[in-house]
Design a protein around this motif. Structure first.
Motif, PDB file in Angstrom:
ATOM      1  N   ARG A   1       6.931  -0.033  -2.965  1.00  0.00           N
ATOM      2  CA  ARG A   1       7.078  -1.313  -3.688  1.00  0.00           C
ATOM      3  C   ARG A   1       5.718  -1.976  -3.874  1.00  0.00           C
ATOM      4  NH1 ARG A   1      10.620  -4.667  -0.318  1.00  0.00           N
ATOM      5  NH2 ARG A   1      10.473  -6.308  -1.873  1.00  0.00           N
ATOM      6  N   ALA A   2       4.865  -1.879  -2.860  1.00  0.00           N
ATOM      7  CA  ALA A   2       3.526  -2.469  -2.973  1.00  0.00           C
ATOM      8  C   ALA A   2       2.741  -1.789  -4.096  1.00  0.00           C
ATOM      9  CB  ALA A   2       2.786  -2.341  -1.648  1.00  0.00           C
ATOM     10  N   GLY A   3       2.832  -0.466  -4.178  1.00  0.00           N
ATOM     11  CA  GLY A   3       2.124   0.273  -5.228  1.00  0.00           C
ATOM     12  C   GLY A   3       2.594  -0.152  -6.608  1.00  0.00           C
ATOM     13  N   ARG A   4       3.904  -0.319  -6.747  1.00  0.00           N
ATOM     14  CA  ARG A   4       4.451  -0.738  -8.049  1.00  0.00           C
ATOM     15  C   ARG A   4       4.001  -2.165  -8.397  1.00  0.00           C
ATOM     16  NH1 ARG A   4       5.159   2.212 -11.694  1.00  0.00           N
ATOM     17  NH2 ARG A   4       6.843   1.041 -12.647  1.00  0.00           N
ATOM     18  N   LEU A   5       4.024  -3.052  -7.409  1.00  0.00           N
ATOM     19  CA  LEU A   5       3.568  -4.433  -7.654  1.00  0.00           C
ATOM     20  C   LEU A   5       2.113  -4.443  -8.106  1.00  0.00           C
ATOM     21  CD1 LEU A   5       4.680  -6.948  -4.877  1.00  0.00           C
ATOM     22  CD2 LEU A   5       5.228  -6.962  -7.324  1.00  0.00           C
ATOM     23  N   LEU A   6       1.300  -3.614  -7.452  1.00  0.00           N
ATOM     24  CA  LEU A   6      -0.122  -3.571  -7.802  1.00  0.00           C
ATOM     25  C   LEU A   6      -0.302  -3.077  -9.224  1.00  0.00           C
ATOM     26  CD1 LEU A   6      -1.357  -2.286  -4.364  1.00  0.00           C
ATOM     27  CD2 LEU A   6      -2.151  -4.388  -5.478  1.00  0.00           C
TER      28      LEU A   6
END
Ligand SMILES: Nc1ncnc2c1ncn2[C@@H]1O[C@H](COP(=O)(O)OP(=O)(O)OP(=O)(O)O)[C@@H](O)[C@H]1O
Ligand SMILES: Cc1ncc(C[n+]2csc(CCOP(=O)(O)O)c2C)c(N)n1
Ligand SMILES: [Mg+2]
Ligand SMILES: [Mg+2]
Ligand SMILES: [Mg+2]
Length: 362
Positions: free
Chosen positions: A210-215
């Motif tokens: 999820r963090a990768g997608r947000l970034l």
């Protein structure tokens, strides 16, 4: 049980066909090769997708042993560290192939438990298991997982885009896995029970999809890497790929309370685990300086941690550490100290971490 009956015992009926079809699986386990369609709709992307591919291997006595990991944990972590490489590209994980070489000391039920871990991780991150390979092995277990993922065409987050003025970040506390490994190797059961989060960090890492997608969606992320070999090594990779100098502020590094408490008990400088321990599978990278606060807000809204730990500077590729007063001299890290008396000092940190072919830390 022969090879083919064993494979069916480990894998059949684990993931409904319909669920696999949603991930573009036309042919899964059971033929010479898997067949996949990768249209944007199968991965929830709005633009045409690019395919992302990675493989990582775990070897008994190198990545785990019978003291550090239960069979379920081995399977879970073998897939999780691959999912982490997909997350580190800003991509969505989709499929996995599992190659396993099994010595006689592992019977079919032990491997079935290992598959329980693989499927637990697969279900959590939406990964379809679509094939693999099985062999015997003379002495040690090896498991190698290949993953696919998808990302909006042309938007994968690489290590190479950091620019002076960007902010350096991590998406979670560091050093917990190394502390957990130390506990498993050196502490008794009673002491271990007080530090279950450190042990879980080692045995069941949580890749930051999820963090990768947000970034990626923020449009502000200029470089990204996941932390398998240790923060120092991973940020060095960014510095080299981007041709920039990175400055880490020791005081800004997120330190878990239990990691610090156990480090004190064990007599280990916490900074050594934080910089050189590895296997935390958090993301580290850079965002444009003016967008850092907004990205942090976006993470907060999703209940995800985001810590700015430093900045990108001009200069020869390398990594500097701005020491907190208390940290100076406690860690075994080496480097040339700079700065005058009374002020916080900056040292250059080595590109050190877990290295399979080095005698240091290996
Ligand atoms: N034996 C190999 N043959 C070809 N390419 C390789 C080989 N080993 C690694 N690579 C490539 O080298 C690059 C770096 O691999 P590396 O394994 O260090 O990355 P990582 O998976 O992010 O790190 P880690 O293995 O510590 O999780 C990747 O592009 C990878 O595909
Ligand atoms: C029993 C035991 N001893 C040492 C370690 C530490 N360790 C092994 S591989 C690795 C880096 C990541 O691997 P890779 O680069 O292959 O992805 C680290 C930190 C462990 N996990 N278990
Ligand atoms: Mg690798
Ligand atoms: Mg990686
Ligand atoms: Mg990896």
């Amino acid at each position: 049980m022969d090879e083919f009956t064993s494979i069916a015992y480990w894998t059949s009926g684990r993931q409904p066909l319909e669920w696999q079809r949603e991930r573009g699986v036309e042919q899964g386990i059971g033929d010479d090769a898997a067949v996949i369609t990768l249209p944007a709709v199968t991965c929830g992307l709005t633009a045409d997708a690019h395919m992302v591919l990675a493989v990582d291997t775990m070897v008994e006595h190198v990545h785990f042993n019978s003291i550090t990991m239960a069979d379920e944990d081995i399977g879970y972590k073998a897939l999780a560290c691959n999912v982490s490489d997909i997350a580190a590209m800003g991509a969505i994980p989709l499929h996995a192939l599992v190659a396993i070489s099994v010595p006689k000391s592992y019977d079919v039920d032990r491997i079935r438990r290992l598959y329980d871990g693989i499927y637990a991780c697969a279900d959590k991150y939406g990964v379809a298991i679509i094939g693999g390979d099985t062999t015997s092995a003379p002495s040690h277990l090896t498991i190698s997982v290949t993953v696919t993922g998808a990302v909006e065409a042309g938007r994968a987050l690489k290590r190479s885009g950091a620019r002076p003025g960007d902010a350096l970040f991590v998406t979670g506390p560091i050093g917990m896995s190394a502390a957990g490994l130390h506990l498993l190797q050196h502490a008794g059961e009673a002491e271990q029970s007080g530090y279950s989060r450190l042990i879980a960090a080692h045995q069941r890492p949580a890749p930051s999809v999820r963090a990768g997608r947000l970034l990626l969606q923020s449009g502000a992320c200029t470089s990204l890497n996941d932390s398998s070999d240790g923060l120092a090594s991973e940020v060095w990779e960014i510095a080299e790929a981007s041709g920039v100098r990175l400055l880490i502020d020791e005081q800004a590094l997120p330190k878990s309370g239990s990691m610090a408490a156990y480090a004190a008990r064990a007599g280990v400088p916490p900074l050594d685990w934080m910089l050189y321990g590895g296997e935390d599978y958090i993301l580290t990278g850079t965002v444009t300086g003016e967008d850092a606060a907004e990205v942090r807000e976006a993470f907060l809204r999703e209940g995800l941690p985001f810590y700015v730990i430093g900045q990108v500077k001009t200069g020869d590729p390398g990594v500097e550490l701005l020491l907190s007063d208390e940290g100076f001299g406690q860690s075994q890290h080496s480097g040339a100290a700079r700065g005058g008396r009374g002020s916080r000092r900056t040292i250059l940190i080595e590109k050190r971490g877990y290295n399979h072919f080095s005698t240091v830390n290996g």
